[in-house]
Design an enzyme around this catalytic site. Sequence first.
Site, short mmCIF file in Angstrom:
data_model
loop_
_atom_site.label_atom_id
_atom_site.label_comp_id
_atom_site.label_asym_id
_atom_site.label_seq_id
_atom_site.Cartn_x
_atom_site.Cartn_y
_atom_site.Cartn_z
N LYS A 71 25.13 -22.44 -39.47
CA LYS A 71 25.67 -23.09 -38.27
C LYS A 71 24.49 -23.36 -37.34
O LYS A 71 23.89 -22.44 -36.78
CB LYS A 71 26.70 -22.22 -37.56
CG LYS A 71 27.25 -22.89 -36.30
CD LYS A 71 28.14 -21.97 -35.50
CE LYS A 71 28.55 -22.65 -34.20
NZ LYS A 71 29.30 -21.73 -33.30
N GLY A 100 33.42 -19.34 -24.97
CA GLY A 100 34.00 -18.15 -24.36
C GLY A 100 34.90 -18.40 -23.17
O GLY A 100 35.41 -17.46 -22.57
N ALA A 138 34.47 -23.41 -30.12
CA ALA A 138 34.23 -23.01 -28.73
C ALA A 138 35.35 -23.40 -27.78
O ALA A 138 35.82 -24.53 -27.78
CB ALA A 138 32.90 -23.57 -28.21
N GLY A 139 35.78 -22.43 -26.98
CA GLY A 139 36.78 -22.69 -25.96
C GLY A 139 38.21 -22.40 -26.35
O GLY A 139 39.12 -22.49 -25.51
N ASN A 192 36.04 -17.05 -31.77
CA ASN A 192 35.51 -15.69 -31.71
C ASN A 192 36.13 -14.91 -30.56
O ASN A 192 36.89 -13.97 -30.75
CB ASN A 192 33.98 -15.74 -31.58
CG ASN A 192 33.34 -14.37 -31.54
OD1 ASN A 192 32.15 -14.26 -31.28
ND2 ASN A 192 34.07 -13.30 -31.80
N THR A 193 35.83 -15.34 -29.32
CA THR A 193 36.25 -14.60 -28.14
C THR A 193 37.76 -14.41 -28.08
O THR A 193 38.24 -13.35 -27.68
CB THR A 193 35.76 -15.30 -26.86
OG1 THR A 193 34.34 -15.52 -26.96
CG2 THR A 193 36.06 -14.48 -25.63
#
Length: 259
Positions: A99, A161, A187-188, A209-210
């Site tokens: 990535k 995040g 992301a987001g 992830n987050t």
Amino acid sequence: MDNILKIGKYELGSRLIVGSGKYDSFETTKEATLASGSELITVAVRRLNITDPDKENLRDTFAGTNVKFLPNSAGCVTAEEAITTFRLMREATGIDLIKLEVIGDTQKTLYPDVLETIKACEILAKEGFTIMSYTSDDPIMAKRLEDAGSHAIMPLAAPIGSGLGIQNPYNIVFIREAVSVPVIVDAGIGCASDAAYAMELGAAGVLTNTAIAQAQNPMLMAQAMKHAVQAGRMSYLSGRIPKRPYATASSPIDGMIQF
């Protein structure tokens, strides 16, 4: 339903990709990843511990599972840094699925420097890497990354995040229409409905992830993300009804008794 996600020479049975950061332990990371059904986990190269085999590392934690590692160039701010990082990583581990992310704003937005990303992509592609490129939600830059050799385009839904969800859904659609490689929304993502929405827009997959790692119940959220991605994919493939400004009757009126 075709559940196989093809990225270059690689095939994955899950369209959900997860991250490894922000967990309280490697064991929790493993449990949540397995609960998600994901077969690919992104990890900062430094967390692979390629220089000190005596320290705890994720490769040992995931030994015996079907989960593959997706090393990322987190922390790199120039093309040269990313290129060097991946060359060293491949030499040490043999992993060539990566990535690519080059961050332009390291203080506030964590937005990518797409020009540096393209520069790195061109060189790494020539060296035989299978590249998944993190980028802004710009269809022009997405096409340039594909032309530079990227095997998947990973536009952000919102800042890393933030949990804000998809802020520009039309841009995701425009990117999907502009490129022929898989589009992975990255992301987001904040909750399962965000992941389902991304898939309903036609994304080939989602990376989060987050949203899992910092949920009050990471295992439950991991399962929710798994089902959301599957449901969103099914919804997209089934073809939604067109939106109409007025009501349409659910039952036919032909043959009704007239008074």
